[in-house]
Design a protein around this motif. Structure first.
Motif, PDB file in Angstrom:
ATOM      1  N   ARG A 358      37.147 -25.717 -40.122  1.00 49.53           N
ATOM      2  CA  ARG A 358      36.353 -24.936 -39.193  1.00 49.53           C
ATOM      3  C   ARG A 358      37.019 -25.036 -37.817  1.00 49.53           C
ATOM      4  NH1 ARG A 358      35.013 -24.051 -43.474  1.00 49.53           N
ATOM      5  NH2 ARG A 358      32.923 -23.801 -44.379  1.00 49.53           N
ATOM      6  N   VAL A 359      37.143 -23.901 -37.146  1.00 51.22           N
ATOM      7  CA  VAL A 359      37.779 -23.863 -35.837  1.00 51.22           C
ATOM      8  C   VAL A 359      36.713 -23.619 -34.775  1.00 51.22           C
ATOM      9  CG1 VAL A 359      39.582 -22.827 -34.412  1.00 51.22           C
ATOM     10  CG2 VAL A 359      39.843 -22.883 -36.906  1.00 51.22           C
ATOM     11  N   LEU A 360      36.646 -24.485 -33.787  1.00 46.92           N
ATOM     12  CA  LEU A 360      35.720 -24.352 -32.664  1.00 46.92           C
ATOM     13  C   LEU A 360      36.463 -23.779 -31.468  1.00 46.92           C
ATOM     14  CD1 LEU A 360      34.035 -27.868 -32.943  1.00 46.92           C
ATOM     15  CD2 LEU A 360      33.124 -25.711 -33.808  1.00 46.92           C
ATOM     16  N   VAL A 361      35.859 -22.804 -30.807  1.00 47.44           N
ATOM     17  CA  VAL A 361      36.487 -22.161 -29.652  1.00 47.44           C
ATOM     18  C   VAL A 361      35.479 -22.105 -28.513  1.00 47.44           C
ATOM     19  CG1 VAL A 361      37.677 -20.121 -28.778  1.00 47.44           C
ATOM     20  CG2 VAL A 361      37.879 -20.735 -31.205  1.00 47.44           C
ATOM     21  N   GLY A 362      35.808 -22.701 -27.376  1.00 47.35           N
ATOM     22  CA  GLY A 362      34.968 -22.615 -26.189  1.00 47.35           C
ATOM     23  C   GLY A 362      35.213 -21.293 -25.482  1.00 47.35           C
ATOM     24  N   LEU A 363      34.160 -20.506 -25.303  1.00 48.41           N
ATOM     25  CA  LEU A 363      34.282 -19.169 -24.744  1.00 48.41           C
ATOM     26  C   LEU A 363      34.053 -19.163 -23.227  1.00 48.41           C
ATOM     27  CD1 LEU A 363      32.289 -17.227 -27.490  1.00 48.41           C
ATOM     28  CD2 LEU A 363      34.750 -17.721 -27.411  1.00 48.41           C
ATOM     29  N   ALA A 364      34.509 -18.105 -22.576  1.00 51.32           N
ATOM     30  CA  ALA A 364      34.436 -18.022 -21.115  1.00 51.32           C
ATOM     31  C   ALA A 364      33.016 -18.049 -20.594  1.00 51.32           C
ATOM     32  CB  ALA A 364      35.148 -16.751 -20.637  1.00 51.32           C
ATOM     33  N   ASP A 365      32.042 -17.582 -21.398  1.00 52.03           N
ATOM     34  CA  ASP A 365      30.653 -17.545 -20.932  1.00 52.03           C
ATOM     35  C   ASP A 365      29.883 -18.822 -21.245  1.00 52.03           C
ATOM     36  OD1 ASP A 365      30.320 -17.370 -23.662  1.00 52.03           O
ATOM     37  OD2 ASP A 365      29.463 -15.355 -23.654  1.00 52.03           O
ATOM     38  N   GLY A 366      30.570 -19.882 -21.705  1.00 49.74           N
ATOM     39  CA  GLY A 366      29.916 -21.158 -21.962  1.00 49.74           C
ATOM     40  C   GLY A 366      29.381 -21.319 -23.373  1.00 49.74           C
ATOM     41  N   ARG A 367      29.555 -20.319 -24.223  1.00 49.34           N
ATOM     42  CA  ARG A 367      29.139 -20.463 -25.615  1.00 49.34           C
ATOM     43  C   ARG A 367      30.242 -21.128 -26.427  1.00 49.34           C
ATOM     44  NH1 ARG A 367      27.708 -14.720 -27.785  1.00 49.34           N
ATOM     45  NH2 ARG A 367      29.599 -14.228 -26.559  1.00 49.34           N
ATOM     46  N   LEU A 368      29.855 -21.662 -27.608  1.00 47.10           N
ATOM     47  CA  LEU A 368      30.809 -22.309 -28.504  1.00 47.10           C
ATOM     48  C   LEU A 368      30.837 -21.539 -29.819  1.00 47.10           C
ATOM     49  CD1 LEU A 368      32.717 -24.759 -28.934  1.00 47.10           C
ATOM     50  CD2 LEU A 368      30.771 -25.939 -29.977  1.00 47.10           C
ATOM     51  N   ALA A 369      31.975 -20.931 -30.133  1.00 46.93           N
ATOM     52  CA  ALA A 369      32.132 -20.173 -31.370  1.00 46.93           C
ATOM     53  C   ALA A 369      32.700 -21.076 -32.460  1.00 46.93           C
ATOM     54  CB  ALA A 369      33.053 -18.980 -31.148  1.00 46.93           C
ATOM     55  N   VAL A 370      32.358 -20.761 -33.722  1.00 47.10           N
ATOM     56  CA  VAL A 370      32.898 -21.491 -34.865  1.00 47.10           C
ATOM     57  C   VAL A 370      33.345 -20.475 -35.903  1.00 47.10           C
ATOM     58  CG1 VAL A 370      30.566 -21.768 -35.829  1.00 47.10           C
ATOM     59  CG2 VAL A 370      32.430 -23.229 -36.649  1.00 47.10           C
ATOM     60  N   ALA A 371      34.508 -20.718 -36.503  1.00 48.90           N
ATOM     61  CA  ALA A 371      35.068 -19.777 -37.468  1.00 48.90           C
ATOM     62  C   ALA A 371      35.718 -20.525 -38.616  1.00 48.90           C
ATOM     63  CB  ALA A 371      36.098 -18.868 -36.792  1.00 48.90           C
ATOM     64  N   ARG A 372      35.722 -19.887 -39.789  1.00 49.79           N
ATOM     65  CA  ARG A 372      36.514 -20.379 -40.910  1.00 49.79           C
ATOM     66  C   ARG A 372      37.956 -19.954 -40.685  1.00 49.79           C
ATOM     67  NH1 ARG A 372      33.485 -21.200 -45.973  1.00 49.79           N
ATOM     68  NH2 ARG A 372      31.262 -21.088 -45.489  1.00 49.79           N
ATOM     69  N   ALA A 373      38.897 -20.852 -40.972  1.00 44.11           N
ATOM     70  CA  ALA A 373      40.298 -20.522 -40.769  1.00 44.11           C
ATOM     71  C   ALA A 373      40.754 -19.418 -41.703  1.00 44.11           C
ATOM     72  CB  ALA A 373      41.170 -21.752 -40.971  1.00 44.11           C
ATOM     73  N   SER A 374      40.037 -19.177 -42.797  1.00 41.51           N
ATOM     74  CA  SER A 374      40.418 -18.146 -43.749  1.00 41.51           C
ATOM     75  C   SER A 374      39.769 -16.812 -43.456  1.00 41.51           C
ATOM     76  CB  SER A 374      40.030 -18.569 -45.176  1.00 41.51           C
ATOM     77  OG  SER A 374      38.648 -18.846 -45.249  1.00 41.51           O
ATOM     78  N   ALA A 375      38.905 -16.749 -42.414  1.00 34.93           N
ATOM     79  CA  ALA A 375      38.232 -15.492 -42.087  1.00 34.93           C
ATOM     80  C   ALA A 375      39.161 -14.562 -41.343  1.00 34.93           C
ATOM     81  CB  ALA A 375      36.981 -15.757 -41.257  1.00 34.93           C
ATOM     82  N   GLY A 376      38.773 -13.297 -41.215  1.00 37.55           N
ATOM     83  CA  GLY A 376      39.540 -12.350 -40.414  1.00 37.55           C
ATOM     84  C   GLY A 376      40.494 -11.528 -41.235  1.00 37.55           C
ATOM     85  N   THR A 377      41.424 -10.855 -40.583  1.00 37.25           N
ATOM     86  CA  THR A 377      42.413 -10.019 -41.242  1.00 37.25           C
ATOM     87  C   THR A 377      43.796 -10.330 -40.721  1.00 37.25           C
ATOM     88  OG1 THR A 377      42.070  -8.312 -39.565  1.00 37.25           O
ATOM     89  CG2 THR A 377      40.796  -8.106 -41.582  1.00 37.25           C
ATOM     90  N   SER A 378      44.796 -10.101 -41.549  1.00 40.41           N
ATOM     91  CA  SER A 378      46.177 -10.388 -41.164  1.00 40.41           C
ATOM     92  C   SER A 378      46.731  -9.211 -40.375  1.00 40.41           C
ATOM     93  CB  SER A 378      47.031 -10.646 -42.402  1.00 40.41           C
ATOM     94  OG  SER A 378      46.581 -11.790 -43.084  1.00 40.41           O
ATOM     95  N   VAL A 379      46.663  -9.303 -39.059  1.00 42.95           N
ATOM     96  CA  VAL A 379      47.144  -8.219 -38.200  1.00 42.95           C
ATOM     97  C   VAL A 379      47.968  -8.808 -37.084  1.00 42.95           C
ATOM     98  CG1 VAL A 379      45.199  -6.712 -38.682  1.00 42.95           C
ATOM     99  CG2 VAL A 379      45.061  -8.298 -36.764  1.00 42.95           C
ATOM    100  N   ARG A 380      48.793  -7.976 -36.493  1.00 45.95           N
ATOM    101  CA  ARG A 380      49.560  -8.351 -35.305  1.00 45.95           C
ATOM    102  C   ARG A 380      49.384  -7.252 -34.275  1.00 45.95           C
ATOM    103  NH1 ARG A 380      53.655 -12.085 -35.547  1.00 45.95           N
ATOM    104  NH2 ARG A 380      53.603 -11.792 -33.302  1.00 45.95           N
ATOM    105  N   PRO A 381      49.421  -7.565 -32.984  1.00 46.95           N
ATOM    106  CA  PRO A 381      49.268  -6.548 -31.962  1.00 46.95           C
ATOM    107  C   PRO A 381      50.452  -5.584 -31.977  1.00 46.95           C
ATOM    108  CG  PRO A 381      49.935  -8.626 -30.975  1.00 46.95           C
ATOM    109  CD  PRO A 381      49.648  -8.911 -32.415  1.00 46.95           C
TER     110      PRO A 381
END
Length: 381
Positions: A358-381
């Motif tokens: 699980r990946v924890l990310v501190g956001l600019a607005d003071g919230r704490l996000a949590v994500a599975r490392a396997s979530a999302g899509t394989s994309v590049r900008p």
């Protein structure tokens, strides 16, 4: 890495005020519900996490002891994921310890009165104000001799507790101390030192900066005469800000650490992968499009693999609105990219290993996000 901060542990014991559990959705990211806005965070392996993990406050599972069978293979050395498997966050109105309970992120609240102790423990006497030391077993490393007000330092101080023989009288533990200079026309940049194990021996990593907006990662290790020296320096890297060490890990799965750095030419982050052998750094690969750590914010974290498997790296893309999970096995390739609920700003930390990460990310607005490392899509900008 089993450092015990007994004073801080006792302070925390008095400060624990309750616990709740939070779990993110099966895909994408979720928000950890906290009764305060986060303004700082520390991940596994940090001094704060070590103090909490060794205090006995939380029921943390420990690695199995080595087998008594002399023919059994040696157990792998525990890493920071096992020794201090917690993250700590805090704000003006309190703090919380986050741990992984199965596949659920568990949150244990800490009273606001503990926060001052948490922060003060990270900067030893004689260190550059506001800087943080690195700890690994008996060894600690910190920047000393402040230069100006930008966090740069004239020295890298290493302190190592020495063995204390059996005695009937209480004695202070002897400590060997040495301060290394950065080199001619150089200073140590405002980057937290790191400690890594190379060939079974500790090495200390720091960043030096010199004229012309150039910086480099340097490695200190003991010589044959058991004297600490700056043994290696990577080629100078140009950038708008000093080079940042994003992570140290077994990124190839071959049992030897490699080093991930982020340089920022023209304020555009370039992720680099370096190997070290024979007293020299070698650039393995680099790729643009990533945000690097700052002097006091860890915006990247190693994603541990299962035993014997390659580790990865979690860090935001350049605009900080997405989180990239990157494979560094032989090159740089994104495994997935995860859309965040807000811009990453306060830090990135990883709990667990392998499929349980699980990946924890501190956001600019003071919230704490949590994500599975396997979530999302394989994309590049």
């Amino acid at each position: 890495m089993a450092w015990r901060s007994s004073g801080l542990a006792a302070f925390l014991l008095l400060a624990l005020s309750g616990s709740v559990s939070a779990e993110e959705p099966m895909a994408g990211t979720g928000i950890v519900e906290l009764p305060f806005k986060v303004k700082a965070m520390r991940g596994p392996g940090s001094e704060v996490a070590l103090a909490v993990s060794t205090s006995g406050l939380l029921p943390i599972a420990r690695p199995k002891p080595a087998s008594a069978d002399p023919k059994a293979p040696p157990a792998p050395a525990p890493d920071e994921t096992e020794v201090a498997p917690v993250a700590v966050v805090w704000g003006d109105d309190g703090g919380a310890v986050l741990s992984l309970d199965g596949e659920t992120v568990k949150t244990t609240l800490i009273g606001a009165e503990a926060i001052e102790g948490l922060i003060a423990s990270e900067t030893p006497r004689g260190a550059v104000p506001g800087s943080r030391r690195a700890l690994s077993g008996p060894l600690s490393a910190y920047l000393s001799g402040a230069i100006g007000g930008g966090g740069q330092a004239a020295g890298l101080t290493l302190r190592e507790r020495q063995p204390l023989g059996t005695t009937s009288e209480p004695k202070a533990v002897p400590v060997a101390s040495v301060t290394l200079a950065p080199g001619a026309d150089q200073a140590f940049a405002a980057r937290r030192p790191r400690i890594a194990m190379l060939d079974g021996k500790p090495a200390v990593l720091a960043v030096t900066a010199g004229p012309g907006a150039a910086s480099a990662l340097v490695l200190a290790e003991k010589s044959a005469g058991e004297t600490w020296t700056l043994a290696a320096r990577m080629p100078l890297q140009a950038g708008a800000t000093p080079l940042a060490l994003a992570g140290v890990g077994d990124f190839s799965g071959k049992g030897r650490p490699q080093f991930a750095t982020v340089r920022e030419p023209d304020a555009a982050g370039v992720l680099q992968l370096w190997s070290y052998a024979g007293g020299a750094f070698s650039l393995v690969a680099e790729a643009p499009g990533y945000a690097g750590p700052t002097a006091d914010i860890e915006l990247a974290a190693v994603v541990p693999g299962e035993p014997g498997k390659a580790a990865g790296l979690a860090l935001p893309a350049s605009d900080r609105t997405t989180l990239a999970i990157v494979s560094l096995d032989g090159g740089i390739a994104e495994r997935t990219r995860i859309l965040l609920p807000g811009p990453a700003a306060l830090g990135v930390a990883v709990l667990g290993r392998g499929e349980r990460v699980r990946v924890l990310v501190g956001l600019a607005d003071g919230r704490l996000a949590v994500a599975r490392a396997s979530a999302g899509t394989s994309v590049r900008p």
